[in-house]
Design a protein around this motif. Structure first.
Motif, PDB file in Angstrom:
ATOM      1  N   VAL A 137       0.871  -1.176   0.000  1.00  0.00           N
ATOM      2  CA  VAL A 137       0.000   0.000   0.000  1.00  0.00           C
ATOM      3  C   VAL A 137       0.909   1.227   0.000  1.00  0.00           C
ATOM      4  CG1 VAL A 137      -1.790   1.270   1.237  1.00  0.00           C
ATOM      5  CG2 VAL A 137      -1.814  -1.236   1.222  1.00  0.00           C
ATOM      6  N   ALA A 138       0.886   1.988  -1.063  1.00  0.00           N
ATOM      7  CA  ALA A 138       1.796   3.129  -1.226  1.00  0.00           C
ATOM      8  C   ALA A 138       1.328   4.370  -0.479  1.00  0.00           C
ATOM      9  CB  ALA A 138       1.953   3.448  -2.706  1.00  0.00           C
ATOM     10  N   THR A 139       0.081   4.392  -0.044  1.00  0.00           N
ATOM     11  CA  THR A 139      -0.448   5.612   0.576  1.00  0.00           C
ATOM     12  C   THR A 139      -0.278   5.652   2.090  1.00  0.00           C
ATOM     13  OG1 THR A 139      -2.623   4.599   0.716  1.00  0.00           O
ATOM     14  CG2 THR A 139      -2.163   5.934  -1.241  1.00  0.00           C
ATOM     15  N   THR A 140       0.424   4.683   2.673  1.00  0.00           N
ATOM     16  CA  THR A 140       0.645   4.701   4.120  1.00  0.00           C
ATOM     17  C   THR A 140       2.138   4.842   4.407  1.00  0.00           C
ATOM     18  OG1 THR A 140       0.887   2.316   4.325  1.00  0.00           O
ATOM     19  CG2 THR A 140      -1.343   3.181   4.497  1.00  0.00           C
ATOM     20  N   ARG A 141       2.449   5.286   5.595  1.00  0.00           N
ATOM     21  CA  ARG A 141       3.853   5.431   5.983  1.00  0.00           C
ATOM     22  C   ARG A 141       4.497   4.093   6.299  1.00  0.00           C
ATOM     23  NH1 ARG A 141       3.673  10.338  10.278  1.00  0.00           N
ATOM     24  NH2 ARG A 141       2.576  11.770   8.943  1.00  0.00           N
TER      25      ARG A 141
ATOM     26  N   ASP B  81       2.289  -2.520   5.329  1.00  0.00           N
ATOM     27  CA  ASP B  81       0.896  -2.541   4.872  1.00  0.00           C
ATOM     28  C   ASP B  81       0.824  -3.054   3.440  1.00  0.00           C
ATOM     29  OD1 ASP B  81       0.047  -1.543   7.291  1.00  0.00           O
ATOM     30  OD2 ASP B  81      -0.069   0.533   6.596  1.00  0.00           O
TER      31      ASP B  81
ATOM     32  N   THR C 198      -1.997  -5.054   0.382  1.00  0.00           N
ATOM     33  CA  THR C 198      -3.338  -5.445  -0.025  1.00  0.00           C
ATOM     34  C   THR C 198      -3.229  -6.750  -0.798  1.00  0.00           C
ATOM     35  OG1 THR C 198      -4.100  -3.162  -0.176  1.00  0.00           O
ATOM     36  CG2 THR C 198      -5.384  -4.810  -1.362  1.00  0.00           C
TER      37      THR C 198
END
Length: 139
Positions: A55-59, A63, A65
């Motif tokens: 998941v690229a949108t979390t720090r 994470d 998917t």
């Protein structure tokens, strides 16, 4: 015994044998056809795939998917699945039109993930190929 009498006796014995047959078929009537066995419902073999992406949108670098997809010929696939990391269950649920999305928070290290589809009355159960996910250590 006169010759004509022997012929008559032989003819009667032959007629009785032909009339009765070896199992008495003439007396019992014609044989009923053997009942046909019930037609067994044939299940189809599904194709189970698993795609795992970060998941690229979390720090967090842990994470991911996972997308589980189950396809079968001429069937809208329903039923349940399990997502395994080795032998440990890390996710499970119900497919929606043959697909499920699972959010994963994986610890650093290598993970061997597989998706296992449970099957239904019309579709056999099956599993995906192993997807190895190397999760980097937080830095």
């Amino acid at each position: 015994m006169p010759r004509s009498h022997r012929r008559a006796t032989l003819a009667l014995a032959l007629a009785a044998t032909l009339c009765l047959g070896t199992a008495g078929a003439a007396v019992a009537g014609p044989k009923a056809p053997a009942p046909k066995p019930p037609v067994a419902a044939t299940k189809v073999a599904p194709q189970v795939t698993l795609h795992v992406t970060p998941v690229a949108t979390t720090r967090s670098t842990t994470d991911y998917t996972a997308v589980v997809t189950v396809k079968a010929p001429q069937t809208v696939v329903t039923g349940t699945y399990q997502l395994l990391d080795g032998t440990a269950v890390v996710g499970s649920g119900t497919l929606a039109s043959g697909t499920a999305r699972v959010a994963l928070d994986l610890a650093p290290g290598a993970h061997r993930l597989t998706a296992v589809y449970g099957g239904t009355a019309k579709v056999n159960g099956a599993g995906s190929k192993v997807v190895v996910v190397p999760v980097p250590a937080a830095g």
